[in-house]
Scaffold this motif. Structure first.
Motif, PDB file in Angstrom:
ATOM      1  N   LEU A 153       0.829  -1.209   0.000  1.00 32.70           N
ATOM      2  CA  LEU A 153       0.000   0.000   0.000  1.00 32.70           C
ATOM      3  C   LEU A 153       0.863   1.259   0.000  1.00 32.70           C
ATOM      4  CD1 LEU A 153      -2.738  -1.074   2.579  1.00 32.70           C
ATOM      5  CD2 LEU A 153      -3.011  -0.871   0.106  1.00 32.70           C
ATOM      6  N   TRP A 154       1.918   1.262   0.816  1.00 33.48           N
ATOM      7  CA  TRP A 154       2.789   2.441   0.845  1.00 33.48           C
ATOM      8  C   TRP A 154       3.553   2.600  -0.463  1.00 33.48           C
ATOM      9  CZ3 TRP A 154       1.638   6.104   3.900  1.00 33.48           C
ATOM     10  CH2 TRP A 154       1.134   5.853   5.189  1.00 33.48           C
ATOM     11  N   SER A 155       3.864   1.491  -1.141  1.00 31.00           N
ATOM     12  CA  SER A 155       4.564   1.613  -2.424  1.00 31.00           C
ATOM     13  C   SER A 155       3.690   2.348  -3.443  1.00 31.00           C
ATOM     14  CB  SER A 155       4.976   0.237  -2.954  1.00 31.00           C
ATOM     15  OG  SER A 155       3.860  -0.537  -3.369  1.00 31.00           O
ATOM     16  N   VAL A 156       2.390   2.046  -3.452  1.00 33.16           N
ATOM     17  CA  VAL A 156       1.469   2.740  -4.357  1.00 33.16           C
ATOM     18  C   VAL A 156       1.389   4.222  -3.994  1.00 33.16           C
ATOM     19  CG1 VAL A 156      -0.939   2.918  -5.115  1.00 33.16           C
ATOM     20  CG2 VAL A 156       0.111   0.665  -4.823  1.00 33.16           C
ATOM     21  N   THR A 157       1.225   4.509  -2.718  1.00 36.69           N
ATOM     22  CA  THR A 157       1.120   5.891  -2.249  1.00 36.69           C
ATOM     23  C   THR A 157       2.371   6.695  -2.595  1.00 36.69           C
ATOM     24  OG1 THR A 157      -0.365   5.322  -0.432  1.00 36.69           O
ATOM     25  CG2 THR A 157       0.945   7.301  -0.152  1.00 36.69           C
ATOM     26  N   LEU A 158       3.535   6.115  -2.352  1.00 34.87           N
ATOM     27  CA  LEU A 158       4.781   6.844  -2.555  1.00 34.87           C
ATOM     28  C   LEU A 158       5.142   6.972  -4.025  1.00 34.87           C
ATOM     29  CD1 LEU A 158       6.660   5.267   0.473  1.00 34.87           C
ATOM     30  CD2 LEU A 158       6.004   7.675   0.226  1.00 34.87           C
ATOM     31  N   ALA A 190      12.028  -0.538  -3.352  1.00 30.63           N
ATOM     32  CA  ALA A 190      11.418  -1.438  -2.368  1.00 30.63           C
ATOM     33  C   ALA A 190      12.065  -1.249  -0.995  1.00 30.63           C
ATOM     34  CB  ALA A 190      11.562  -2.890  -2.833  1.00 30.63           C
ATOM     35  N   ARG A 191      13.383  -1.157  -0.958  1.00 32.73           N
ATOM     36  CA  ARG A 191      14.078  -0.975   0.325  1.00 32.73           C
ATOM     37  C   ARG A 191      13.738   0.376   0.954  1.00 32.73           C
ATOM     38  NH1 ARG A 191      17.872  -4.631   1.703  1.00 32.73           N
ATOM     39  NH2 ARG A 191      18.419  -6.183   0.121  1.00 32.73           N
ATOM     40  N   GLU A 192      13.602   1.400   0.111  1.00 30.67           N
ATOM     41  CA  GLU A 192      13.266   2.724   0.657  1.00 30.67           C
ATOM     42  C   GLU A 192      11.832   2.770   1.170  1.00 30.67           C
ATOM     43  OE1 GLU A 192      14.007   7.009   1.365  1.00 30.67           O
ATOM     44  OE2 GLU A 192      14.819   5.023   1.774  1.00 30.67           O
ATOM     45  N   VAL A 193      10.917   2.051   0.517  1.00 26.35           N
ATOM     46  CA  VAL A 193       9.550   1.938   1.031  1.00 26.35           C
ATOM     47  C   VAL A 193       9.584   1.322   2.426  1.00 26.35           C
ATOM     48  CG1 VAL A 193       7.331   0.742   0.760  1.00 26.35           C
ATOM     49  CG2 VAL A 193       8.404   1.829  -1.215  1.00 26.35           C
ATOM     50  N   ASP A 225      13.706   8.752  -0.736  1.00 25.09           N
ATOM     51  CA  ASP A 225      14.817   8.867  -1.681  1.00 25.09           C
ATOM     52  C   ASP A 225      15.448   7.499  -1.939  1.00 25.09           C
ATOM     53  OD1 ASP A 225      16.974   9.636  -3.204  1.00 25.09           O
ATOM     54  OD2 ASP A 225      18.090  10.527  -1.536  1.00 25.09           O
ATOM     55  N   PRO A 226      14.947   6.764  -2.948  1.00 25.54           N
ATOM     56  CA  PRO A 226      15.500   5.431  -3.242  1.00 25.54           C
ATOM     57  C   PRO A 226      16.986   5.438  -3.597  1.00 25.54           C
ATOM     58  CG  PRO A 226      13.390   5.747  -4.348  1.00 25.54           C
ATOM     59  CD  PRO A 226      13.783   7.070  -3.799  1.00 25.54           C
ATOM     60  N   GLU A 227      17.491   6.582  -4.090  1.00 29.01           N
ATOM     61  CA  GLU A 227      18.895   6.648  -4.498  1.00 29.01           C
ATOM     62  C   GLU A 227      19.845   6.389  -3.331  1.00 29.01           C
ATOM     63  OE1 GLU A 227      19.903   6.923  -7.495  1.00 29.01           O
ATOM     64  OE2 GLU A 227      18.208   7.737  -8.623  1.00 29.01           O
ATOM     65  N   ARG A 228      19.350   6.529  -2.111  1.00 29.55           N
ATOM     66  CA  ARG A 228      20.229   6.295  -0.958  1.00 29.55           C
ATOM     67  C   ARG A 228      20.714   4.835  -0.925  1.00 29.55           C
ATOM     68  NH1 ARG A 228      18.422   8.676   3.166  1.00 29.55           N
ATOM     69  NH2 ARG A 228      16.374   9.448   2.523  1.00 29.55           N
ATOM     70  N   PHE A 229      19.963   3.937  -1.600  1.00 24.82           N
ATOM     71  CA  PHE A 229      20.358   2.523  -1.633  1.00 24.82           C
ATOM     72  C   PHE A 229      21.120   2.175  -2.915  1.00 24.82           C
ATOM     73  CE2 PHE A 229      16.885   2.485   1.455  1.00 24.82           C
ATOM     74  CZ  PHE A 229      17.427   1.700   2.463  1.00 24.82           C
ATOM     75  N   SER A 230      21.556   3.187  -3.651  1.00 20.50           N
ATOM     76  CA  SER A 230      22.295   2.948  -4.897  1.00 20.50           C
ATOM     77  C   SER A 230      23.725   2.518  -4.603  1.00 20.50           C
ATOM     78  CB  SER A 230      22.310   4.222  -5.749  1.00 20.50           C
ATOM     79  OG  SER A 230      23.046   5.240  -5.084  1.00 20.50           O
ATOM     80  N   GLU A 231      24.406   1.983  -5.627  1.00 20.44           N
ATOM     81  CA  GLU A 231      25.796   1.558  -5.488  1.00 20.44           C
ATOM     82  C   GLU A 231      26.693   2.734  -5.132  1.00 20.44           C
ATOM     83  OE1 GLU A 231      27.514  -1.361  -5.667  1.00 20.44           O
ATOM     84  OE2 GLU A 231      25.563  -2.344  -5.573  1.00 20.44           O
ATOM     85  N   LEU A 253       7.616  -7.581  -2.832  1.00 19.34           N
ATOM     86  CA  LEU A 253       7.445  -6.143  -3.003  1.00 19.34           C
ATOM     87  C   LEU A 253       7.969  -5.673  -4.356  1.00 19.34           C
ATOM     88  CD1 LEU A 253       6.580  -3.427  -1.881  1.00 19.34           C
ATOM     89  CD2 LEU A 253       8.702  -3.323  -0.557  1.00 19.34           C
ATOM     90  N   VAL A 254       9.124  -6.184  -4.762  1.00 18.22           N
ATOM     91  CA  VAL A 254       9.699  -5.807  -6.062  1.00 18.22           C
ATOM     92  C   VAL A 254       8.782  -6.268  -7.196  1.00 18.22           C
ATOM     93  CG1 VAL A 254      11.615  -6.231  -7.664  1.00 18.22           C
ATOM     94  CG2 VAL A 254      12.085  -5.739  -5.256  1.00 18.22           C
TER      95      VAL A 254
END
Length: 507
Positions: free
Chosen positions: A315-320, A362-365, A416-422, A454-455
């Motif tokens: 649900l939060w993935s849809v919202t975000l 997914a990790r940021e959610v 900010d999903p980029e925080r989990f980037s390489e 989730l992914v």
């Protein structure tokens, strides 16, 4: 002495009762102060109930207040239903609790009255070598081979539900609330992945009804009397475990006959069949934790973990994604490079691993809206949590996974999903603050399965559907049900985005 005797004898029954209640109030208040000591928290609490009413009526505000109390020193105190509680906001203090789940420190309970509700046979109540041995036996359930089997089942079910939701929106021309729809989808997915062909349709319908009773009872006062939601939930769990025990027995028979695993219980029973055969050949008794009813209790633990936490995250993935269109655009671009609906092929495990950005989303959610915000433990003995405070025996301790997620990370209040980037690797740098799957010996055994789910959902939902949130004031406020969800149940308008839906099937 005569004076006091005459004074007492002159009191009316009502005055005696009121005096007795006042004395109880004072005793309980002094007990609370003695346990609380210098910790921040409410100065006064109601007798017996404490702050249970505010917890049940508005859990979001209750835990926000506890976090506010704990902001300065990392911990706070309160009192609920005759129980003294301690809330830990600090990630390091939470780690200290997670790493000391043992007979002389803390017992992980999952719910303040969890043992009464979940039953005796549950992985979270185990310690030491016994716990390690059971986790070793569970390991075959989450190998790459097993996870690949689950991936196929997961996406076929997700696809069928997405098509159903889109039709609902098209026929009514109105937004639909996704909360119960996602819950039902996850329940079907969990049932299929965990016990697969052994749960027939009529049993699934009854299973769904009992699971609803369980969910409702989780959020109610623990009154174990006929007619109360907690009693209904406890009895529902007993029926659910009985059903899962039947599924276990049938899987044992099929795996002993050499059948191919098609679900989680099959992978587990396939390995157990080998252990049982080896024990029999050596003249030894069957291995521990091999009884149908005990295994069923552990299966219910898996079901609960896979069901409610996953519903929250989806649900939060849809919202975000709706509120961050640039993130949605990048997800769609990545998925389109790796998989196409027109291929009519299932997304493979290798393709899921290739979806680096979608994995980061997914990790940021999970970080931004940790689904199970708190992980209750009980202090088995007095435990020195800090140099200046010892948790009293019997205290219910609530390490806050949610609060930990907003510590350490750069701009933690920003999605900010980029925080989990390489490049940034905040997932590694601030690993101790990412406690969504717990820590220590009881860290979630199914975390890879949960992330895959989730992914897959994000990839399929973003690729196959166009969607728009029906936004109203406060719609994204947090509510507990029992994991956290958007206040409005995540209302959305849906429409078909792809030229046609894929035809997916098990090969």
């Amino acid at each position: 002495m005569d004076y006091y005797y005459s004074l007492v004898s002159s009191l009316t029954p009502t005055q005696c009762i009121m005096s007795f209640l006042a004395l109880l109030l004072l005793i309980q208040q002094f007990t609370y102060w003695n346990k609380k000591r210098h910790l921040p928290g409410p100065a006064f609490v109601l007798p017996f109930l404490g702050n249970a009413i505010s917890l049940v009526c508005n859990p979001s505000k209750f835990w926000e207040d506890q976090a506010a109390f704990a902001r300065r020193v990392g911990i706070s105190a309160n009192y609920v239903i005759g129980k003294f509680i301690v809330f830990t906001r600090s990630s390091e203090l939470s780690h200290l609790i997670f790493s000391n789940v043992r007979p002389d420190a803390f017992l992980l309970v999952g719910h303040p009255f969890g043992k009464k509700l979940f039953g005796e046979h549950n992985l979270i109540y185990m310690f030491g070598q016994d716990h390690k041995d059971l986790r070793r036996r569970i390991a075959p359930n989450f190998t790459l081979r097993a996870l690949s089997t689950y991936l196929s089942l997961q996406q076929i079910i997700i696809l069928e539900h997405l098509k159903r939701w889109e039709k609902m929106c098209a026929s009514d021309k109105t937004p639909i609330s996704l909360r119960l729809l996602v819950r039902d989808m996850n329940l079907e997915t969990s049932q299929t992945v965990i016990v697969g062909p052994y749960l027939l349709q009529h049993a699934r319908d009854k299973f769904k009804s009992d699971y609803t009773l369980f969910n409702v009872g989780l959020m109610k006062l623990p009154i174990d009397l006929p007619g109360f939601a907690f009693r209904n939930a406890r009895l529902a769990v007993e029926r659910l475990v009985q059903t899962l025990a039947v599924c276990t027995r049938e899987s044992k028979i099929r795996m002993a006959e050499g059948g191919e695993p098609s679900c989680l219980i099959d992978f587990w029973m396939q390995e157990q069949a080998k252990e049982v055969a080896a024990a029999r050949a050596a003249g030894r008794p069957p291995p521990l934790h091999s009884e149908d009813h005990e295994i069923a209790g552990h299966l219910f633990d898996f079901l609960f973990a896979a069901q409610d936490a996953s519903t929250s995250s989806l649900l939060w993935s849809v919202t975000l994604l709706d509120s961050h269109p640039h993130v949605l655009s990048k997800v769609r671009e990545e998925v389109s490079r790796i998989w196409s609906p027109e291929s009519d092929k299932l997304i493979t495990a290798d393709q899921v691993r290739e979806m680096n950005y979608t994995q980061a989303v997914a990790r940021e959610v999970l970080r931004y809206r940790a689904p199970a915000t708190l992980v209750p433990h009980i202090a088995v003995q007095d435990f020195p949590l800090t140099e200046s405070y010892t948790i009293p025996k019997g205290t219910i301790v609530f390490p806050s996974v949610y609060e930990s997620s907003f510590q350490g990370f750069s701009e933690p209040d920003r999605f900010d999903p980029e925080r989990f980037s390489e490049e940034r690797q905040e997932g590694q740098v601030y690993k101790r603050n990412f406690l969504v799957f717990g820590a220590g010996a009881h860290q979630c055994v199914g975390q890879r399965y949960a992330l895959n789910h989730l992914v897959l959902f994000i990839a399929l939902f973003a690729t196959l559907l166009d969607f728009k949130r029906d936004r109203t004031d406060g719609c994204d406020d947090i509510t507990y049900s029992p994991t956290i969800t958007p206040k409005d149940g995540c209302k959305v308008f849906l429409s078909k985005r792809c030229s046609r839906y894929p035809n997916l099937s098990l090969e």
